[in-house]
Design a protein around this motif. Structure first.
Motif, PDB file in Angstrom:
ATOM      1  N   PRO A   1      38.920 -18.927   2.855  1.00 19.98           N
ATOM      2  CA  PRO A   1      37.777 -19.755   3.286  1.00 19.98           C
ATOM      3  C   PRO A   1      37.980 -20.403   4.657  1.00 19.98           C
ATOM      4  CG  PRO A   1      38.264 -20.169   0.988  1.00 19.98           C
ATOM      5  CD  PRO A   1      39.364 -19.289   1.512  1.00 19.98           C
ATOM      6  N   ALA A   2      39.199 -20.806   4.972  1.00 14.25           N
ATOM      7  CA  ALA A   2      39.462 -21.414   6.284  1.00 14.25           C
ATOM      8  C   ALA A   2      39.264 -20.397   7.401  1.00 14.25           C
ATOM      9  CB  ALA A   2      40.871 -21.988   6.330  1.00 14.25           C
TER      10      ALA A   2
ATOM     11  N   VAL B   1      32.926 -18.118  11.578  1.00 15.79           N
ATOM     12  CA  VAL B   1      31.544 -18.614  11.675  1.00 15.79           C
ATOM     13  C   VAL B   1      31.422 -19.615  12.823  1.00 15.79           C
ATOM     14  CG1 VAL B   1      29.782 -19.972  10.484  1.00 15.79           C
ATOM     15  CG2 VAL B   1      30.979 -18.143   9.270  1.00 15.79           C
ATOM     16  N   LEU B   2      32.393 -20.514  12.960  1.00  8.96           N
ATOM     17  CA  LEU B   2      32.375 -21.472  14.068  1.00  8.96           C
ATOM     18  C   LEU B   2      32.458 -20.755  15.408  1.00  8.96           C
ATOM     19  CD1 LEU B   2      32.401 -24.427  14.983  1.00  8.96           C
ATOM     20  CD2 LEU B   2      34.891 -24.349  14.814  1.00  8.96           C
ATOM     21  N   LEU B   3      33.308 -19.738  15.508  1.00  8.96           N
ATOM     22  CA  LEU B   3      33.418 -18.958  16.738  1.00  8.96           C
ATOM     23  C   LEU B   3      32.089 -18.277  17.074  1.00  8.96           C
ATOM     24  CD1 LEU B   3      35.267 -17.873  18.975  1.00  8.96           C
ATOM     25  CD2 LEU B   3      35.868 -16.006  17.433  1.00  8.96           C
TER      26      LEU B   3
ATOM     27  N   SER C   1      30.562  -9.581  20.866  1.00 10.44           N
ATOM     28  CA  SER C   1      31.242 -10.676  20.164  1.00 10.44           C
ATOM     29  C   SER C   1      30.740 -10.819  18.738  1.00 10.44           C
ATOM     30  CB  SER C   1      31.028 -11.994  20.909  1.00 10.44           C
ATOM     31  OG  SER C   1      31.540 -11.914  22.206  1.00 10.44           O
ATOM     32  N   MET C   2      29.440 -10.675  18.538  1.00 10.48           N
ATOM     33  CA  MET C   2      28.878 -10.780  17.193  1.00 10.48           C
ATOM     34  C   MET C   2      29.332  -9.611  16.317  1.00 10.48           C
ATOM     35  SD  MET C   2      27.351 -13.615  16.985  1.00 10.48           S
ATOM     36  CE  MET C   2      28.507 -14.277  18.166  1.00 10.48           C
TER      37      MET C   2
ATOM     38  N   LEU D   1      35.292  -9.144  11.420  1.00  9.71           N
ATOM     39  CA  LEU D   1      36.281 -10.051  10.838  1.00  9.71           C
ATOM     40  C   LEU D   1      35.768 -10.716   9.568  1.00  9.71           C
ATOM     41  CD1 LEU D   1      37.647 -11.787  14.058  1.00  9.71           C
ATOM     42  CD2 LEU D   1      38.819 -10.101  12.622  1.00  9.71           C
ATOM     43  N   LEU D   2      34.498 -11.025   9.546  1.00 13.14           N
ATOM     44  CA  LEU D   2      33.909 -11.736   8.411  1.00 13.14           C
ATOM     45  C   LEU D   2      33.781 -10.857   7.173  1.00 13.14           C
ATOM     46  CD1 LEU D   2      32.842 -14.588   7.911  1.00 13.14           C
ATOM     47  CD2 LEU D   2      30.579 -13.780   8.562  1.00 13.14           C
ATOM     48  N   PHE D   3      33.446  -9.575   7.366  1.00 13.25           N
ATOM     49  CA  PHE D   3      33.126  -8.715   6.228  1.00 13.25           C
ATOM     50  C   PHE D   3      34.172  -7.637   5.937  1.00 13.25           C
ATOM     51  CE2 PHE D   3      28.922 -10.216   7.686  1.00 13.25           C
ATOM     52  CZ  PHE D   3      28.604 -10.949   6.553  1.00 13.25           C
TER      53      PHE D   3
END
Length: 70
Positions: free
Chosen positions: A3-4, A10-12, A58-59, A65-67
């Motif tokens: 989660p961290a 998400v913040l990036l 970047s997105m 990285l997220l998925f």
């Protein structure tokens, strides 16, 4: 993904999006000619194209990285 780590990605993505919006919204001498007009004073200029391409890359990286499956 922990989660961290997810929160950092998400913040990036939010920071990159905010910076891209500020760069696209600015009207500097390097803005270039207008490609697409929204109205008389607003539109997409040639100087906005590199910013939008870097934002898209970047997105894609943040999405990877997220998925990704570890």
């Amino acid at each position: 993904m922990r989660p961290a780590d997810r929160a950092v990605v998400v913040l990036l993505a939010l920071v990159i999006s905010a910076l891209a919006l500020l760069l696209v919204a600015g009207h500097g001498p390097w803005a270039g000619r207008q490609i697409f007009a929204f109205d008389v004073y607003h539109g997409i200029n040639t100087g906005d194209v590199p910013v939008l391409l870097m934002w898209a890359a970047s997105m894609c990286g943040c999405g990877y990285l997220l998925f990704r499956r570890d």
